[in-house]
Motif scaffolding. Structure first.
Motif, short mmCIF file in Angstrom:
data_model
loop_
_atom_site.label_atom_id
_atom_site.label_comp_id
_atom_site.label_asym_id
_atom_site.label_seq_id
_atom_site.Cartn_x
_atom_site.Cartn_y
_atom_site.Cartn_z
N ASP A 1 -6.35 -111.29 10.11
CA ASP A 1 -5.45 -111.52 8.96
C ASP A 1 -4.00 -111.73 9.39
N LEU A 2 -3.55 -110.95 10.39
CA LEU A 2 -2.12 -110.92 10.71
C LEU A 2 -1.78 -111.60 12.03
N GLY A 3 -2.80 -112.13 12.73
CA GLY A 3 -2.55 -112.79 14.00
C GLY A 3 -2.04 -111.86 15.09
N LEU A 4 -2.47 -110.59 15.04
CA LEU A 4 -1.97 -109.59 16.00
C LEU A 4 -2.52 -109.81 17.41
N THR A 5 -1.75 -109.36 18.38
CA THR A 5 -2.20 -109.30 19.77
C THR A 5 -2.39 -107.83 20.12
N TYR A 6 -3.53 -107.50 20.75
CA TYR A 6 -3.79 -106.11 21.12
C TYR A 6 -3.82 -105.96 22.64
N LEU A 7 -3.15 -104.90 23.13
CA LEU A 7 -3.35 -104.42 24.50
C LEU A 7 -4.09 -103.11 24.35
N PHE A 8 -5.36 -103.11 24.74
CA PHE A 8 -6.26 -102.00 24.45
C PHE A 8 -6.50 -101.21 25.74
N ILE A 9 -6.01 -99.98 25.79
CA ILE A 9 -6.15 -99.12 26.98
C ILE A 9 -7.36 -98.20 26.76
N THR A 10 -8.33 -98.24 27.67
CA THR A 10 -9.52 -97.43 27.45
C THR A 10 -10.29 -97.19 28.75
N HIS A 11 -11.14 -96.16 28.74
CA HIS A 11 -12.07 -95.98 29.87
C HIS A 11 -13.49 -96.32 29.43
N ASP A 12 -13.67 -96.73 28.17
CA ASP A 12 -15.00 -96.91 27.58
C ASP A 12 -15.40 -98.39 27.59
N LEU A 13 -16.26 -98.74 28.55
CA LEU A 13 -16.68 -100.15 28.69
C LEU A 13 -17.52 -100.61 27.49
N ALA A 14 -18.21 -99.68 26.81
CA ALA A 14 -19.02 -100.06 25.66
C ALA A 14 -18.12 -100.62 24.56
N VAL A 15 -17.00 -99.96 24.32
CA VAL A 15 -16.04 -100.43 23.31
C VAL A 15 -15.42 -101.75 23.74
N VAL A 16 -15.10 -101.87 25.03
CA VAL A 16 -14.50 -103.10 25.57
C VAL A 16 -15.43 -104.28 25.32
N ARG A 17 -16.73 -104.07 25.50
CA ARG A 17 -17.72 -105.16 25.32
C ARG A 17 -17.67 -105.71 23.91
N LEU A 18 -17.33 -104.84 22.96
CA LEU A 18 -17.34 -105.25 21.56
C LEU A 18 -16.05 -105.95 21.13
N ILE A 19 -14.92 -105.59 21.74
CA ILE A 19 -13.65 -106.04 21.14
C ILE A 19 -12.77 -106.93 22.02
N ALA A 20 -13.02 -106.96 23.33
CA ALA A 20 -12.03 -107.61 24.22
C ALA A 20 -12.33 -109.09 24.46
N ASP A 21 -11.26 -109.88 24.51
CA ASP A 21 -11.36 -111.28 24.96
C ASP A 21 -11.25 -111.34 26.48
N ASP A 22 -10.27 -110.57 27.01
CA ASP A 22 -10.03 -110.53 28.46
C ASP A 22 -10.03 -109.07 28.91
N VAL A 23 -10.45 -108.85 30.15
CA VAL A 23 -10.51 -107.49 30.69
C VAL A 23 -9.80 -107.43 32.03
N VAL A 24 -8.97 -106.40 32.21
CA VAL A 24 -8.33 -106.12 33.49
C VAL A 24 -8.79 -104.73 33.92
N VAL A 25 -9.44 -104.65 35.09
CA VAL A 25 -9.99 -103.38 35.58
C VAL A 25 -9.04 -102.80 36.63
N MET A 26 -8.64 -101.54 36.43
CA MET A 26 -7.73 -100.87 37.37
C MET A 26 -8.40 -99.69 38.06
N GLU A 27 -8.04 -99.50 39.33
CA GLU A 27 -8.50 -98.33 40.09
C GLU A 27 -7.37 -97.90 41.02
N LYS A 28 -7.02 -96.63 40.95
CA LYS A 28 -5.98 -96.06 41.82
C LYS A 28 -4.71 -96.91 41.84
#
Length: 568
Positions: free
Chosen positions: A504-531
């Protein structure tokens, strides 16, 4: 090695270890009595693993508390019976309960931070459990403490026993609690949301270890959880509770494949772990995934213009009391990525990977040691305080904990209206109208305005937090673990809401999470970080279909429910 998911056959002459028959549990309040559990029936055989599933308030933890005689406050069993190991334990005296707890029924509670005494060493707390249950002679207690911690998967157990809870990570604290729960070799272990606060990889390691430990000792396990994927992967039998009643029970796979009760059907469709698994199965079979399955835009938005650009970001912290090289902790190490306008980018990693530190630098809440953050091409480090104040309207945040991020002294109206007042937007009447409109957007009734945060559920509070973040008409919303503290049904509602708001509002989201199941449902792009470093970055479908790095594969494989074959 995971246990077979079918219910294990029990010989006709096998006696149940635990049997609840028509159990009622009530609490006395100032307005009368409240029945928290109604006519609950449950049977567990020796060595069997059973999971009770349901959302907050369904009665699952109250049922567990009744089984171990630890009902809080005014709670009491008012009807029905609890039989354990052939004896009726429904109305035991406190002294009789002490004899059963620990050696007969063990418990692993939910929150390791509040269930370990912060001023006692870990070894002292294990020792207390051993003494209370007379597990070994006094002369052998020291050695047994080390053995218990080692069995719970804590290496270097003798040194660890001398440490305090704050010196342990969340996973280590949970292992210590498992050790305490198993210290007296109970016949039944109740595990109440034992890994809900942990990263998926840590969760998996702990549950694998718990499974090995209980199988070796022949311990029956009663899991309490709201995650249906986790329950089905770990238990032979599922018991689904809703509003104090058992609405469905049976073999785990059967309930997942053919749920009968409407509430169970909602749980199966809402659990992110199962939804992400359905998407994977669909991809493997070449079946198109529906928009309903992909809660977010996930299929890959076509936008190419970057609204946020992070370049060579580094953040170092001084470690108090350390010397030499150890004095500097590089929490973020040369991180670069772009967030496309109108899309969702998920920044993924375990605790300590540096993802929240990156988010705080994007929000300009902490300064980078080096590197730059650009918003619409403008370097945020060059802004003066006045320009930064203006820019904050465009970048808003929703935090993880809806209990901690709302001022308990403010009414909901004041919480949502505050950003408008701070930025001097509109007249008083216009601000009232704006708050009403915002609450409407997040599907909350106008009557909520007069209430306070402690009068709302977790999901309602998170809706208020989202309404507040939208008050200034931002272009970007940073969501820091914004659904991880919520039940799966509420989580699903919030994800759907975020998706609708984005459309509705054309929002951009930066979604911080450790849950890959949620990421699978909502993300267009994924950046994976370690240490502190980026190990992999790709569009969502590409990353899940063909992860390039071992660490990414581990994160994906650790999502509960991936071993379960779901029917489409």
């Amino acid at each position: 090695m995971l246990k077979k998911l079918e219910a294990q056959p029990h010989p006709d002459d096998a006696n149940p270890l635990l049997r609840l028959t028509n159990l009622d549990v009530t609490f006395t309040t100032s307005t009368g009595t409240v029945t928290a559990v109604r006519e609950a029936n449950l049977t567990i055989y020796p060595g069997q693993t059973v999971a009770i599933v349901g959302e907050s308030g369904s009665g699952k933890s109250t049922t567990a508390a009744a089984i171990i005689g630890l009902l809080p406050g005014t709670g009491k069993v008012t009807s029905g019976s609890i039989e354990f190991d052939g004896a009726d334990i429904t109305h035991l005296s406190p002294k009789e309960w002490v004899a059963i707890r620990g050696s007969g029924i063990g418990m692993v509670p939910q929150d390791p931070m509040t269930n370990l005494n912060p001023v006692w060493r870990i070894g002292t707390q294990v020792k207390e459990a051993l003494k209370a249950n007379n597990v070994v002679p006094k002369s052998e207690i020291g050695q047994r403490v080390a053995d218990v911690l080692e069995e719970a998967g804590l290496p270097d157990a003798e040194r660890r026993a001398k440490q305090y809870p704050h010196e342990f990570s969340g996973g280590m604290r949970q292992r210590a609690l498992i050790g305490i729960g198993m210290a007296a070799n109970p016949k039944l272990l109740i595990a109440d949301e034992p890994t809900s606060a942990l990263d998926v990889t840590v969760q998996r390691r702990i549950l694998d270890h718990l499974q090995v430990l209980t199988e070796e000792k022949g311990t029956a396990v009663l899991f309490i959880t709201h995650d249906l994927g986790l329950a089905a992967e770990r238990a032979e039998q599922l018991v689904v509770m809703h509003r104090g009643r058992v609405v469905e029970s049976g073999p785990a796979l059967e309930i997942l494949q053919h749920p009968q009760h409407p509430y169970t059907k909602r749980l199966v469709s809402a659990a992110p772990s199962l939804a992400s698994q359905r998407i994977e199965v669909a991809h493997e079979k070449g079946i198109a995934v529906t928009d309903e399955e992909l809660t977010g835009s996930g299929a890959g938005s076509v936008s190419t213009s970057e609204i946020i650009r992070v370049e060579n970001l580094v953040k170092e912290f001084d470690v108090r009391g350390a010397k030499g090289e150890a004095k500097i902790l590089r929490a973020v190490d040369d991180v670069s990525f772009g967030v496309r306008s109108g899309t969702t980018l998920a920044l993924v990693g375990e605790s300590g990977s540096g993802k929240s530190t990156v988010a705080n630098m994007v929000l300009n809440l902490i300064d980078p040691t080096s590197g730059k953050v650009f918003f619409k091409g403008e370097d945020l480090s060059t802004l003066n305080s006045k320009d930064l104040f203006k820019m904050r309207r465009k970048l808003q945040v929703v935090f993880q904990n809806p209990y901690g991020s709302l001022d308990p002294m403010y009414s909901i109206f004041r919480v949502v209206e505050e950003p408008l007042r701070v930025h001097n937007i509109g007249s008083k009447k216009e601000r009232v109208n704006k708050v009403v409109d915002l609450l409407d957007r997040v599907a909350l009734p106008r009557s909520v305005m007069r209430r306070y945060p402690n009068e709302l559920s977790g999901g309602q509070r998170q809706r208020v937090a989202i309404a507040r973040a939208l008050a200034l008409d931002p272009e970007v919303v940073v969501l820091d673990e914004a659904v991880s503290a919520l039940d799966v049904l509420v989580q699903n509602q919030i994800l759907l809401l975020l998706n609708d708001l984005q459309a509705d509002l054309g929002l951009t989201y930066l979604f911080i999470t450790h849950d890959l199941a949620v990421v699978r449902l909502i993300a267009d792009d994924v950046v994976v970080m370690e240490k502190g470093k980026i190990v992999e970055a790709a569009p969502s479908d590409q990353l899940f279909d063909d992860p390039q790095k071992e660490y990414t594969r581990e994160l994906i494989d650790a999502v509960p429910g991936r071993k379960i074959q779901l029917a489409l």
